[in-house]
Design a protein around this motif. Structure first.
Motif, PDB file in Angstrom:
ATOM      1  N   UNK A  99       0.647   5.285  -5.317  1.00  0.00           N
ATOM      2  CA  UNK A  99       1.459   6.094  -5.992  1.00  0.00           C
ATOM      3  C   UNK A  99       2.314   5.473  -6.997  1.00  0.00           C
ATOM      4  N   UNK A 100       3.047   6.349  -7.723  1.00  0.00           N
ATOM      5  CA  UNK A 100       3.809   5.678  -8.756  1.00  0.00           C
ATOM      6  C   UNK A 100       5.139   4.830  -8.104  1.00  0.00           C
ATOM      7  N   UNK A 101       5.762   5.111  -7.081  1.00  0.00           N
ATOM      8  CA  UNK A 101       6.838   4.507  -6.516  1.00  0.00           C
ATOM      9  C   UNK A 101       6.585   3.149  -6.147  1.00  0.00           C
ATOM     10  N   UNK A 102       5.634   3.022  -5.250  1.00  0.00           N
ATOM     11  CA  UNK A 102       5.219   1.655  -4.651  1.00  0.00           C
ATOM     12  C   UNK A 102       4.832   0.731  -5.583  1.00  0.00           C
ATOM     13  N   UNK A 144       8.063  -5.025   0.432  1.00  0.00           N
ATOM     14  CA  UNK A 144       7.490  -3.631   0.134  1.00  0.00           C
ATOM     15  C   UNK A 144       6.053  -3.591   0.604  1.00  0.00           C
ATOM     16  N   UNK A 145       5.287  -4.969   0.497  1.00  0.00           N
ATOM     17  CA  UNK A 145       3.805  -4.873   0.710  1.00  0.00           C
ATOM     18  C   UNK A 145       3.519  -4.734   2.119  1.00  0.00           C
ATOM     19  N   UNK A 147       2.608  -7.386   4.333  1.00  0.00           N
ATOM     20  CA  UNK A 147       1.342  -7.928   5.006  1.00  0.00           C
ATOM     21  C   UNK A 147       1.643  -8.173   6.466  1.00  0.00           C
ATOM     22  N   UNK A 148       0.568  -7.848   7.251  1.00  0.00           N
ATOM     23  CA  UNK A 148       0.438  -7.997   8.760  1.00  0.00           C
ATOM     24  C   UNK A 148       0.945  -6.972   9.687  1.00  0.00           C
ATOM     25  N   UNK A 149       1.686  -6.077   8.751  1.00  0.00           N
ATOM     26  CA  UNK A 149       2.353  -4.734   9.466  1.00  0.00           C
ATOM     27  C   UNK A 149       1.045  -3.873   9.526  1.00  0.00           C
ATOM     28  N   UNK A 150       0.497  -3.179  10.610  1.00  0.00           N
ATOM     29  CA  UNK A 150      -0.393  -2.235  10.696  1.00  0.00           C
ATOM     30  C   UNK A 150      -1.935  -2.940  10.114  1.00  0.00           C
ATOM     31  N   UNK A 151      -2.371  -2.029   9.026  1.00  0.00           N
ATOM     32  CA  UNK A 151      -3.503  -2.355   8.429  1.00  0.00           C
ATOM     33  C   UNK A 151      -3.231  -2.679   6.854  1.00  0.00           C
ATOM     34  N   UNK A 152      -3.143  -3.815   6.586  1.00  0.00           N
ATOM     35  CA  UNK A 152      -2.901  -4.406   5.104  1.00  0.00           C
ATOM     36  C   UNK A 152      -3.954  -3.735   4.287  1.00  0.00           C
ATOM     37  N   UNK A 153      -3.568  -2.883   3.367  1.00  0.00           N
ATOM     38  CA  UNK A 153      -4.779  -2.433   2.318  1.00  0.00           C
ATOM     39  C   UNK A 153      -4.662  -3.394   1.229  1.00  0.00           C
ATOM     40  N   UNK A 154      -5.823  -4.030   0.722  1.00  0.00           N
ATOM     41  CA  UNK A 154      -6.055  -4.673  -0.450  1.00  0.00           C
ATOM     42  C   UNK A 154      -5.378  -4.081  -1.709  1.00  0.00           C
ATOM     43  N   UNK A 155      -5.170  -2.736  -1.765  1.00  0.00           N
ATOM     44  CA  UNK A 155      -4.685  -2.075  -2.806  1.00  0.00           C
ATOM     45  C   UNK A 155      -3.368  -2.371  -3.093  1.00  0.00           C
ATOM     46  N   UNK A 156      -2.561  -2.678  -1.921  1.00  0.00           N
ATOM     47  CA  UNK A 156      -1.146  -3.095  -2.180  1.00  0.00           C
ATOM     48  C   UNK A 156      -1.047  -4.378  -3.004  1.00  0.00           C
ATOM     49  N   UNK A 157      -2.004  -5.213  -3.043  1.00  0.00           N
ATOM     50  CA  UNK A 157      -1.825  -6.565  -4.064  1.00  0.00           C
ATOM     51  C   UNK A 157      -1.991  -5.924  -5.671  1.00  0.00           C
ATOM     52  N   UNK A 158      -2.518  -4.875  -5.984  1.00  0.00           N
ATOM     53  CA  UNK A 158      -2.908  -4.635  -7.180  1.00  0.00           C
ATOM     54  C   UNK A 158      -1.915  -4.633  -8.249  1.00  0.00           C
ATOM     55  N   UNK A 159      -0.641  -3.845  -7.800  1.00  0.00           N
ATOM     56  CA  UNK A 159       0.473  -3.945  -8.875  1.00  0.00           C
ATOM     57  C   UNK A 159       1.148  -5.368  -8.964  1.00  0.00           C
ATOM     58  N   UNK A 160       0.867  -6.287  -7.995  1.00  0.00           N
ATOM     59  CA  UNK A 160       1.505  -7.466  -8.119  1.00  0.00           C
ATOM     60  C   UNK A 160       0.383  -8.327  -9.119  1.00  0.00           C
ATOM     61  N   UNK A 267      11.814   3.240   3.412  1.00  0.00           N
ATOM     62  CA  UNK A 267      12.987   2.496   3.626  1.00  0.00           C
ATOM     63  C   UNK A 267      12.473   0.973   3.210  1.00  0.00           C
ATOM     64  N   UNK A 268      11.458   0.518   3.473  1.00  0.00           N
ATOM     65  CA  UNK A 268      11.086  -0.737   3.034  1.00  0.00           C
ATOM     66  C   UNK A 268      10.779  -0.808   1.635  1.00  0.00           C
ATOM     67  N   UNK A 269      10.270   0.235   0.889  1.00  0.00           N
ATOM     68  CA  UNK A 269      10.238   0.048  -0.371  1.00  0.00           C
ATOM     69  C   UNK A 269      11.618   0.056  -1.274  1.00  0.00           C
ATOM     70  N   UNK A 270      12.625   0.751  -0.658  1.00  0.00           N
ATOM     71  CA  UNK A 270      13.745   0.898  -1.152  1.00  0.00           C
ATOM     72  C   UNK A 270      14.717  -0.597  -1.008  1.00  0.00           C
ATOM     73  N   UNK A 271      14.552  -1.198   0.149  1.00  0.00           N
ATOM     74  CA  UNK A 271      15.174  -2.556   0.385  1.00  0.00           C
ATOM     75  C   UNK A 271      14.536  -3.463  -0.457  1.00  0.00           C
ATOM     76  N   UNK A 272      13.210  -3.522  -0.327  1.00  0.00           N
ATOM     77  CA  UNK A 272      12.567  -4.495  -1.346  1.00  0.00           C
ATOM     78  C   UNK A 272      12.528  -4.434  -2.664  1.00  0.00           C
ATOM     79  N   UNK A 273      12.647  -3.153  -3.184  1.00  0.00           N
ATOM     80  CA  UNK A 273      12.825  -2.869  -4.595  1.00  0.00           C
ATOM     81  C   UNK A 273      14.241  -3.339  -4.910  1.00  0.00           C
TER      82      UNK A 273
END
Length: 298
Positions: A99-102, A144-145, A147-160, A267-273
């Protein structure tokens, strides 16, 4: 260099803010098209127009295209163009998967990566305050990412990864600026990116509907217009004054994602951003102070 009498910081801020809005709209259109068509084809058409725009601008400069294409750092210019085209493809994939926001909440960390790598690439000194801001910013990325919460998706590292490539592109742009004109870097970027993506884009060519060709036209035209506004912003104001306003793209992306793409602002995206953006602004401010001190000492 434009004479100081022509400097207009207010206009520069307005142009950079408008550029951020248009770039956000572009990302929304890119996300829509990439969900229907192959990413490489979408990016190829976009950069064909980018290259034509760069050629048209160069033709209007003294000496024309021949003078603008001459570079003291051709291999670095080639690397810049390749980095940018790969980064754009990777970021669009992130839009589709996350998604765009994350995606943008993570990508906005690129000024921190620029600061972290500036010592290695450019030999610049980074003080403890900026290192602290870099650390805080990357804590925001981890929030934002998750890691270690639930199942970490490898896609989460793509924007990084995209942020890292764009930061390296920005650093190499500053490096070649020591010997090449801005127009030279712009022209090399357009040509190298268009040539590099064309084999893949043509291989994965898909027929488009008339409506989507309209969106593609808007994407290409707004891309050319946004780059022109960005160039003008840097012409009429100091880069350190207008660069923080490029972070407004995250705000515009959030509005776009919530209203048109039915995304959720977690909420985690808002705080992290907020941490990442705040650290990025502080890093840019400290870099500006360091540049002023160096100029005064010189």
């Amino acid at each position: 260099m434009i004479p100081r009498a022509k400097q207009n910081t207010g206009l520069g801020i307005l142009l950079m803010s408008a550029t951020s809005l248009v770039f956000a709209l572009q990302d929304g259109i890119s996300s829509h098209l990439a969900q229907e068509y192959n990413v490489y084809m979408v990016v190829m058409i976009r950069f064909w127009v980018f290259a034509l725009f760069a050629l048209a601008l160069s033709a209007r400069q003294p000496g024309g295209i021949v003078a603008q294409i001459r570079s003291r750092h051709p291999w670095v210019q080639l690397t810049r163009g390749l980095l940018l085209i790969v980064e754009v493809c990777v970021m669009i994939l992130a839009f589709v998967q996350l998604g765009l926001i994350a995606s943008h909440a993570v990508f906005v960390s690129y000024p921190l990566i620029v600061a972290a790598l500036s010592g290695v690439v450019l030999g610049e000194s980074v003080g403890w305050r900026r290192w602290t801001a870099i650390g805080v910013g990357f804590i925001g990325v981890l929030i934002i990412l998750q890691p270690g919460v639930a199942v970490f998706s490898p896609w989460a590292a793509v924007p990084l990864l995209a942020a890292f490539m764009f930061a390296l592109y920005a650093l190499l742009t500053r490096y070649v600026a020591r010997g090449d004109m801005a127009g030279t870097s712009f022209l090399w970027t357009g040509i190298v990116a268009a040539v590099a993506i064309s084999p893949l884009g043509l291989w994965f060519w898909q027929p488009m509907t008339a409506g989507d060709w309209g969106w593609m036209g808007v994407l290409c035209l707004t891309g050319a217009g946004a780059h022109y506004m960005m160039i003008k912003a840097y012409e009429v104001a100091e880069a350190s004054d207008v660069q923080p306003f490029a972070l407004l793209q995250l705000v515009f992306i959030a509005i776009l994602g919530l209203t048109l793409f039915d995304e959720e602002l977690k909420l985690n995206v808002m705080l992290g951003a907020a941490l990442v953006a705040g650290a990025a602004v502080f890093t840019l401010w400290r870099a500006r102070l360091a540049a002023k001190r160096a100029a005064t000492a010189g």
